[in-house]
Design a protein around this motif. Structure first.
Motif, PDB file in Angstrom:
ATOM      1  N   LYS A 188       0.788  -1.219   0.000  1.00  0.00           N
ATOM      2  CA  LYS A 188       0.000   0.000   0.000  1.00  0.00           C
ATOM      3  C   LYS A 188       0.825   1.276   0.000  1.00  0.00           C
ATOM      4  CE  LYS A 188      -4.037  -2.027   2.262  1.00  0.00           C
ATOM      5  NZ  LYS A 188      -4.979  -1.927   3.400  1.00  0.00           N
ATOM      6  N   SER A 189       2.135   1.169   0.233  1.00  0.00           N
ATOM      7  CA  SER A 189       2.903   2.407   0.356  1.00  0.00           C
ATOM      8  C   SER A 189       4.369   2.174   0.016  1.00  0.00           C
ATOM      9  CB  SER A 189       2.780   2.936   1.797  1.00  0.00           C
ATOM     10  OG  SER A 189       3.246   4.257   1.905  1.00  0.00           O
ATOM     11  N   HIS A 190       5.017   3.223  -0.515  1.00  0.00           N
ATOM     12  CA  HIS A 190       6.475   3.295  -0.696  1.00  0.00           C
ATOM     13  C   HIS A 190       7.051   2.331  -1.732  1.00  0.00           C
ATOM     14  CE1 HIS A 190       6.328   6.020   2.594  1.00  0.00           C
ATOM     15  NE2 HIS A 190       6.088   5.104   3.511  1.00  0.00           N
ATOM     16  N   LYS A 191       6.223   1.627  -2.498  1.00  0.00           N
ATOM     17  CA  LYS A 191       6.766   0.678  -3.468  1.00  0.00           C
ATOM     18  C   LYS A 191       7.248   1.373  -4.744  1.00  0.00           C
ATOM     19  CE  LYS A 191       6.263  -2.377  -0.466  1.00  0.00           C
ATOM     20  NZ  LYS A 191       5.414  -3.558  -0.541  1.00  0.00           N
ATOM     21  N   ASP A 192       6.964   2.683  -4.878  1.00  0.00           N
ATOM     22  CA  ASP A 192       7.565   3.437  -5.970  1.00  0.00           C
ATOM     23  C   ASP A 192       9.083   3.514  -5.809  1.00  0.00           C
ATOM     24  OD1 ASP A 192       7.025   4.898  -3.686  1.00  0.00           O
ATOM     25  OD2 ASP A 192       6.545   6.746  -4.737  1.00  0.00           O
ATOM     26  N   ILE A 193       9.557   3.443  -4.564  1.00  0.00           N
ATOM     27  CA  ILE A 193      11.005   3.400  -4.308  1.00  0.00           C
ATOM     28  C   ILE A 193      11.598   2.161  -4.959  1.00  0.00           C
ATOM     29  CG2 ILE A 193      12.799   3.269  -2.529  1.00  0.00           C
ATOM     30  CD1 ILE A 193      10.813   4.651  -0.621  1.00  0.00           C
ATOM     31  N   LEU A 194      10.941   1.022  -4.758  1.00  0.00           N
ATOM     32  CA  LEU A 194      11.459  -0.235  -5.320  1.00  0.00           C
ATOM     33  C   LEU A 194      11.343  -0.252  -6.838  1.00  0.00           C
ATOM     34  CD1 LEU A 194      10.256  -2.994  -2.838  1.00  0.00           C
ATOM     35  CD2 LEU A 194      12.487  -1.877  -3.007  1.00  0.00           C
ATOM     36  N   TRP A 195      10.258   0.277  -7.388  1.00  0.00           N
ATOM     37  CA  TRP A 195      10.127   0.329  -8.851  1.00  0.00           C
ATOM     38  C   TRP A 195      11.320   1.060  -9.453  1.00  0.00           C
ATOM     39  CZ3 TRP A 195       7.433  -1.180 -13.115  1.00  0.00           C
ATOM     40  CH2 TRP A 195       7.542  -0.400 -14.259  1.00  0.00           C
ATOM     41  N   THR A 196      11.659   2.220  -8.879  1.00  0.00           N
ATOM     42  CA  THR A 196      12.737   3.035  -9.436  1.00  0.00           C
ATOM     43  C   THR A 196      14.086   2.368  -9.241  1.00  0.00           C
ATOM     44  OG1 THR A 196      11.414   5.011  -8.993  1.00  0.00           O
ATOM     45  CG2 THR A 196      13.757   5.350  -9.425  1.00  0.00           C
ATOM     46  N   ILE A 197      14.291   1.716  -8.112  1.00  0.00           N
ATOM     47  CA  ILE A 197      15.549   0.995  -7.897  1.00  0.00           C
ATOM     48  C   ILE A 197      15.688  -0.151  -8.889  1.00  0.00           C
ATOM     49  CG2 ILE A 197      16.701  -0.584  -6.292  1.00  0.00           C
ATOM     50  CD1 ILE A 197      15.934   1.304  -4.044  1.00  0.00           C
ATOM     51  N   HIS A 198      14.602  -0.877  -9.135  1.00  0.00           N
ATOM     52  CA  HIS A 198      14.671  -1.962 -10.115  1.00  0.00           C
ATOM     53  C   HIS A 198      14.919  -1.420 -11.523  1.00  0.00           C
ATOM     54  CE1 HIS A 198      13.821  -5.814  -8.082  1.00  0.00           C
ATOM     55  NE2 HIS A 198      13.241  -5.055  -7.167  1.00  0.00           N
ATOM     56  N   LEU A 199      14.334  -0.275 -11.859  1.00  0.00           N
ATOM     57  CA  LEU A 199      14.639   0.360 -13.143  1.00  0.00           C
ATOM     58  C   LEU A 199      16.138   0.587 -13.284  1.00  0.00           C
ATOM     59  CD1 LEU A 199      12.069   3.278 -13.720  1.00  0.00           C
ATOM     60  CD2 LEU A 199      12.232   1.152 -15.012  1.00  0.00           C
ATOM     61  N   ALA A 200      16.741   1.133 -12.214  1.00  0.00           N
ATOM     62  CA  ALA A 200      18.157   1.499 -12.277  1.00  0.00           C
ATOM     63  C   ALA A 200      19.070   0.283 -12.173  1.00  0.00           C
ATOM     64  CB  ALA A 200      18.481   2.505 -11.164  1.00  0.00           C
ATOM     65  N   VAL A 201      18.705  -0.681 -11.345  1.00  0.00           N
ATOM     66  CA  VAL A 201      19.516  -1.898 -11.198  1.00  0.00           C
ATOM     67  C   VAL A 201      19.600  -2.652 -12.521  1.00  0.00           C
ATOM     68  CG1 VAL A 201      19.475  -4.213 -10.169  1.00  0.00           C
ATOM     69  CG2 VAL A 201      19.275  -2.212  -8.702  1.00  0.00           C
TER      70      VAL A 201
END
Length: 319
Positions: A188-201
């Protein structure tokens, strides 16, 4: 899940994805701005995530063959975005929030930048506003007008302590999303952080633009500021930190492993702020943190004396 779809265009250059939940007061203005675009072929995918305020009726009354509406029971913003990703056909993807504002022609301008720079991901800037008339840039320390690999961008963001993870800053090549099987983690929250990290990784070609084509309106009454939501946010931070640590341990990320561990420690600072001041079920959240995250992994992210003091404070509170 119900899908309401208008006639499709043969070629779609940009898919614009907007999850909505009780956005009747703002969504019509945003849709009007988007559908005024005529210089690039778009599809607008709106996911009505169980709205109860008439949002669905407003959207369904719009007649435009570029509009696709997905109706689903309330599952949260990340499930809504995944539902749109599953059916999108654009060569590029833009994510927007229903209560913010955009500049006229911003889709065409973003698409042109992405094409001209041959990037997989372009990160733009934006304005942040509150209840007053003043506004500030969302970020100020990025390598503007430069292209760099995703791993190098991670190093830059961690070193400069500025991680612009907001989805509405991005335009992303669809083939890049599919190549790396990217999706939004549930929650429900803060998973945009992981989306962006996976984009960059995934280490594609990133381009950073200082163009401020979006206005992010800080809403003090949003769900993220409700006291009964703080425990949810704290649990989400635990999941984010654990996933960053998992990525840091992977052999293919060994060149950025240290930077990922450092970023995990930064997110732990955000977690501790919530835990100390706002979390209700401190016993349950403390137990979840200790089961999911080891002190040894976070210790690897220490890079300064300030980090040492924070580390001691963190585990002092969680013992």
């Amino acid at each position: 899940m119900a899908l309401i779809q208008q006639d499709r265009q043969a070629v779609i250059e940009v898919s614009v994805i907007i999850p909505v939940y009780n956005a009747a007061e703002t969504i019509s203005h945003l849709i009007s701005k988007i559908l005024s675009e005529t210089r690039v072929a778009i599809e607008l995918i709106i996911v009505n995530d169980g709205s109860t305020d008439g949002t669905g009726n407003l959207i369904r009354d719009i007649c435009d063959n570029r509009l696709i509406v997905i109706e689903q029971e309330n599952q949260g913003v990340y499930a809504a975005r995944n539902a749109a990703l599953d059916i999108h056909h654009g060569e590029w993807v833009i994510f927007l929030d229903a209560d913010d504002d955009v500049e006229e022609g911003f889709i065409f301008a973003r698409w042109q930048t992405a094409i001209n720079t041959q990037a997989d991901v372009v990160i733009f800037n934006a304005w942040r506003t509150g209840s007053g008339i003043s506004r500030t840039p969302v970020h100020t320390r990025q390598p503007y007008e430069q292209s760099l690999p995703g791993h190098e961008w991670i190093r830059h963001c961690v070193t400069h302590r500025e991680w612009p993870h907001y989805l509405w800053l991005q335009i992303i090549k669809s083939s890049y999303i599919r190549q790396h099987s990217l999706f939004f983690h549930s929650g429900k929250s803060h998973k945009d952080i992981l989306w962006t990290i996976h984009l960059a990784v995934s280490n594609g070609r990133f381009y950073l633009s200082d163009c401020k084509d979006y206005t992010y309106k800080v809403n003090a009454h949003s769900i993220t500021h409700r006291r009964d939501y703080y425990d949810v946010r704290a649990q989400s931070y635990i999941e984010v930190i654990a996933e960053i640590i998992r990525l840091a341990r992977l052999e293919e990320n060994k060149d950025i492993s240290l930077f990922l561990f450092r970023h995990a420690l930064v997110e732990a600072r955000h977690f501790l702020g919530l835990f100390r001041n706002n979390v209700g079920d401190k016993v349950g959240v403390r137990s979840c943190f200790r089961e999911s995250i080891s002190a040894g992994d976070l210790f690897r992210g220490i890079n300064s004396l300030s980090d040492v003091f924070f580390f001691i404070k963190l585990f002092g509170k969680l013992l």
